[in-house]
Design a protein around this motif. Sequence first.
Motif: not given
Length: 580
Positions: A249-258, A342-352
Amino acid sequence: MAFKPAKWPRRLRSQEWYGGTSRDAIYHRGWLKNQGHPHDLFDGRPVIGIMNTWSDLTPCNGHLRELAEKVKAGIWEAGGFPVEVPAFSASENTFRPTAMMYRNLAALSIEEQMRGQPIDGAVLLVGCDKTTPSLLMAAASTDIPSIVVTGGPMLNGYFRGERVGSGTHLWKFSEAVKAGEMTQDEFLEAEQSMSRSTGTCNTMGTASTMASMAEALGMALSGNAAIPAVDSRRRVMAQMSGRRIVQMVKDDLKPSDILTKQAFENAVRTNGAIGGSTNAVIHLLAIAGRVGVDFTLDDWDACGRDVATIVNLMPSGDYLMEEFFYAGGLPVVLKHLGEAGLLHKEALTVAGTPIWDDVKDAVNWNPDVIRPVEKALTPQGGIAVLKGNLAPKGAVIKPSAASEHLLKHRGRAVVFEDIDDYKARIDDEDLDIDETCVMVLKNCGPKGYPGMAEVGNMGLPPKVLRKGITDMVRISDARMSGTAYGTVILHTSPEAAAGGPLAVVRDGDMIELDVPARRLHLDITEAELAARLEAWAPSHPVPPSGYEWLHQAHVEGADTGADLDFLKGCRGSAVGKESH
């Protein structure tokens, strides 16, 4: 592009309710203070809604109230203000006509709870099959910072020394009773061993698949999917997730970012590697539709076609979720996909952080449970998308759960007009059917059942079972349980109740299946097919009122996720007008 956290402190969404000294702010704060909350809790700290799908009638989620307390502890520790919110809980075990009909209702109700109440972030506390996608759909619609915490699978079942997989052995033992290989008393004895602890199915059914999808999408902390429900580490995961959502929440990390296109492609490939449920197809399509990502049924086939199934779990393999956890769980699978390109390694997670950061050091502790690719269960796992004149918009099959000799097959159709017709006739010794036939079930799609029940894995006729035959080609517009197995073609679109070609299949028609060529063909002329469709008329009237009417009027096809048409797209978390 790397994620850039928002500057903190900033005015939070909850302050639209609680901030300041106006009459309205005092009204909102004052009522909540009757719970004994001190004034400084309303000073601008993040308010976190714990969206809890606990219910006594949702056995898979029966322990989530206890888990919610650990989430609360984590939120308090990180300086947040936790509020537990009961969320619509559609139990796979009890809801009729099918829990799937209520996935969209759950998503709609939870979306409005999230949008209409003073929360800055959400912990999605889920478990049973439809609870995970419905809460993810709601989070995608509102785009409020959210993190998934699943309840975890139950412990292994055992019956007379044999591992018993929930669901999988239900189908197996039921067929054995019909074939005369097991007595009814033995079946009842086996029942006692099927669900010996709290938690979701212990097979790679839909619940465990969707837990894995949440982790592969980046919406849960690494390692969340496989921890058994009763393991103390499940409670630790809940507490750590509570801590993490406050920072999100403090970082404003939203589902649309992930939830990006890359995240969905990662999930599809993960589903292939784990031998996941066909239900994941519909759920991921619906989630993508909510967040506004261009993700289609064709993407499922393109991304999953060359992925080997390496997780040796029922219903495709031998083991259960408990062993999967001990072997290292989903991080090992994601590491394998990354090493295979076979993995997009740079994909963002909830860990930031990028997903690769979480899994690159994972260790496989049991190579018989998580196999090397050269010993894969199937070299091409995933979900195969079939098309042809019988399924112009697509149908799906899970090759890892099918019989290899039936993946290319031509057979005579034996048609059941709906599930009641099937139940009335399947045990009839005079039914004109043998193991070479193709069983066809109509009117069980999103509009037809209604709700698209898990009836696609039709049990075989007893007279065929007595020959020792355990599989036949089956085609329907229905779903099947993620714990089920067999050469079963599902989600045929357009569905019969909407006037798709499935509606006009007749007894005796020849049907051709060619999974390697991705083809499903009704062997009649184009002119004959057109004439039959022209003469077709719906046989299932629209219900007169209630949610069933809303569902029937607005549900879309399985090929786009079977969501309600007016819920597509991310509509955000605007507070709306003050009511006082």
